[in-house]
Scaffold this active site. Structure first.
Site, PDB file in Angstrom:
ATOM      1  N   GLN A  75       0.855  -1.201   0.000  1.00 28.05           N
ATOM      2  CA  GLN A  75       0.000   0.000   0.000  1.00 28.05           C
ATOM      3  C   GLN A  75       0.888   1.248   0.000  1.00 28.05           C
ATOM      4  O   GLN A  75       0.403   2.352  -0.140  1.00 28.05           O
ATOM      5  CB  GLN A  75      -0.897   0.027   1.239  1.00 28.05           C
ATOM      6  CG  GLN A  75      -1.816  -1.166   1.367  1.00 28.05           C
ATOM      7  CD  GLN A  75      -2.498  -1.181   2.721  1.00 28.05           C
ATOM      8  OE1 GLN A  75      -3.575  -0.587   2.900  1.00 28.05           O
ATOM      9  NE2 GLN A  75      -1.879  -1.839   3.690  1.00 28.05           N
ATOM     10  N   ASP A  95       6.225   4.735  -1.177  1.00 27.86           N
ATOM     11  CA  ASP A  95       7.565   5.293  -0.900  1.00 27.86           C
ATOM     12  C   ASP A  95       8.692   4.672  -1.718  1.00 27.86           C
ATOM     13  O   ASP A  95       9.851   5.069  -1.572  1.00 27.86           O
ATOM     14  CB  ASP A  95       7.875   5.188   0.606  1.00 27.86           C
ATOM     15  CG  ASP A  95       7.824   3.735   1.135  1.00 27.86           C
ATOM     16  OD1 ASP A  95       7.422   3.545   2.292  1.00 27.86           O
ATOM     17  OD2 ASP A  95       8.163   2.800   0.366  1.00 27.86           O
ATOM     18  N   HIS A 105      -1.303   1.486  -4.348  1.00 32.41           N
ATOM     19  CA  HIS A 105      -1.614   2.916  -4.229  1.00 32.41           C
ATOM     20  C   HIS A 105      -0.661   3.780  -5.046  1.00 32.41           C
ATOM     21  O   HIS A 105      -0.587   4.987  -4.845  1.00 32.41           O
ATOM     22  CB  HIS A 105      -1.590   3.356  -2.748  1.00 32.41           C
ATOM     23  CG  HIS A 105      -2.661   2.688  -1.947  1.00 32.41           C
ATOM     24  ND1 HIS A 105      -2.676   2.681  -0.571  1.00 32.41           N
ATOM     25  CD2 HIS A 105      -3.758   1.976  -2.326  1.00 32.41           C
ATOM     26  CE1 HIS A 105      -3.735   2.011  -0.140  1.00 32.41           C
ATOM     27  NE2 HIS A 105      -4.408   1.562  -1.186  1.00 32.41           N
ATOM     28  N   CYS A 147      -1.970  15.431 -21.420  1.00 32.15           N
ATOM     29  CA  CYS A 147      -1.495  14.568 -22.532  1.00 32.15           C
ATOM     30  C   CYS A 147      -0.996  13.208 -22.064  1.00 32.15           C
ATOM     31  O   CYS A 147      -0.608  12.367 -22.874  1.00 32.15           O
ATOM     32  CB  CYS A 147      -0.369  15.296 -23.283  1.00 32.15           C
ATOM     33  SG  CYS A 147       1.087  15.620 -22.249  1.00 32.15           S
ATOM     34  N   CYS A 161       2.704  21.004 -17.449  1.00 34.64           N
ATOM     35  CA  CYS A 161       3.341  20.184 -18.479  1.00 34.64           C
ATOM     36  C   CYS A 161       3.940  21.081 -19.562  1.00 34.64           C
ATOM     37  O   CYS A 161       3.192  21.872 -20.183  1.00 34.64           O
ATOM     38  CB  CYS A 161       2.292  19.250 -19.083  1.00 34.64           C
ATOM     39  SG  CYS A 161       2.894  18.287 -20.480  1.00 34.64           S
ATOM     40  N   GLY A 210       2.775  -4.487   9.077  1.00 38.78           N
ATOM     41  CA  GLY A 210       2.819  -3.027   9.250  1.00 38.78           C
ATOM     42  C   GLY A 210       1.666  -2.285   8.611  1.00 38.78           C
ATOM     43  O   GLY A 210       1.860  -1.209   8.042  1.00 38.78           O
ATOM     44  N   SER A 235      -2.580  -1.076   9.333  1.00 39.25           N
ATOM     45  CA  SER A 235      -3.690  -1.045  10.299  1.00 39.25           C
ATOM     46  C   SER A 235      -4.871  -1.845   9.767  1.00 39.25           C
ATOM     47  O   SER A 235      -5.866  -2.030  10.469  1.00 39.25           O
ATOM     48  CB  SER A 235      -4.113   0.407  10.542  1.00 39.25           C
ATOM     49  OG  SER A 235      -4.412   1.029   9.293  1.00 39.25           O
ATOM     50  N   ASN A 245       2.862  -6.894  13.520  1.00 35.41           N
ATOM     51  CA  ASN A 245       2.530  -5.503  13.841  1.00 35.41           C
ATOM     52  C   ASN A 245       2.990  -5.244  15.276  1.00 35.41           C
ATOM     53  O   ASN A 245       3.118  -6.173  16.060  1.00 35.41           O
ATOM     54  CB  ASN A 245       1.010  -5.288  13.714  1.00 35.41           C
ATOM     55  CG  ASN A 245       0.653  -3.827  13.507  1.00 35.41           C
ATOM     56  OD1 ASN A 245       1.074  -2.980  14.293  1.00 35.41           O
ATOM     57  ND2 ASN A 245      -0.099  -3.527  12.458  1.00 35.41           N
TER      58      ASN A 245
END
Ligand code: APR
Length: 249
Positions: free
Chosen positions: A97, A100, A115, A126, A143, A183, A185, A209
């Site tokens: 999810q 990073d 995500h 474009c 752009c 890790g 929720s 967790n």
């Protein structure tokens, strides 16, 4: 965990579902909980399409800041353990999810990014892609090709997940003998649905967790501890179990 080692080590199809908690030890703040991002910022003001159209400069600045934070961060032992784990199983899918980019930087290969990825951007006009550090150097969300707005290639609240990534995650979950949920929720859908898909197809859920989550009561094994320590230990124990099993043959 010992009593689960025969299943954990002999599994053919393994899925790992990760959330912000796996990157917490790399210094990247999680979202919920006492010092989570959403305790300081309002997601509806920053992490959604309307907010971007209302104030593209503010939202672009925020994601530029988050890219700077993620680029300074380094993959931690949990990310590395998952790279090792991928080598142990014939069918291994890492579903994240997180946006990073740390799983890819750590070297994980088969990654489904539910995500999106903060290093990717595209023009609404474009469709041209603007990825990586070059984009931040020209420091504009306009752009140069068509003048359209350039947005992050991530899934904002209320938006659909990328269908190809979701499909990969769903198929892998329906075939998984084991899913490690690390890790997260486990409250944001549809990602939170995936452990139920594993269970409904007879697979086993291992939750990792630092605290209980709504998933804990459904997990076959819920290990409380930091992702880096637990995932490193899980990989070592599976390798050890296989070594002993091989020697005893
Ligand atoms: N090791 C293991 N788990 C940890 C650690 C750690 N070192 N540190 C924190 N955690 C756990 C927390 O206990 C919590 O359950 O990680 C989880 C982080 O939960 P969230 O902050 O809700 O993040 P996540 O589950 O990834 O959120 C899902 O919500 O805001 C959206 O799109 C965003 O992808 C995100 C989604």
């Amino acid at each position: 965990m010992e009593r689960f080692l025969p299943v954990l080590s002999s599994a053919k199809n393994v899925v790992v579902l990760t959330g912000a908690g796996i990157s917490a030890e790399s210094g990247i703040p999680t979202f919920r909980g006492t010092d989570g991002l959403w305790s300081k910022l309002k997601p509806e003001e920053l992490a959604n399409f309307d907010a971007f159209l209302r104030n593209p400069e503010l939202v672009s600045e925020w994601y530029k800041h988050r890219r700077e934070v993620t680029r300074v961060a380094k993959p931690n032992a949990a990310h590395t353990a998952l790279v090792e784990m991928e080598k142990l199983f014939s069918h291994f899918t890492l579903v994240t999810q997180n946006i990073d980019n740390l799983h890819r930087r750590a070297g994980s290969q088969n990654v489904a990014e539910l995500h999106g990825n903060i290093e990717r951007n595209y023009c609404l006009g474009c469709g041209k892609r603007y990825d990586g550090e070059d984009f931040d150097r020209n420091n504009s969300f306009q752009c140069p090709e068509c003048g359209g707005l350039i947005r992050p290639d991530i899934v904002w609240f209320g938006e659909m997940l990328p269908s190809d990534q979701w499909r990969t995650a769903e198929v892998a979950s329906s075939e998984a003998e084991v899913m490690y949920v690390v890790g997260t929720s486990a409250v944001v859908y549809p990602a939170a649905e995936l452990p139920m898909t594993v269970k409904s197809h007879g697979g086993m859920i291992v939750e990792v967790n630092i605290e209980e989550t709504p998933l804990s009561e459904f997990a076959d094994l819920s290990i409380q501890g930091s992702a880096s320590e637990v995932m490193t230990e899980v990989v070592e124990k599976i390798k050890e179990y296989r070594r002993v099993a091989k020697e005893s043959k």
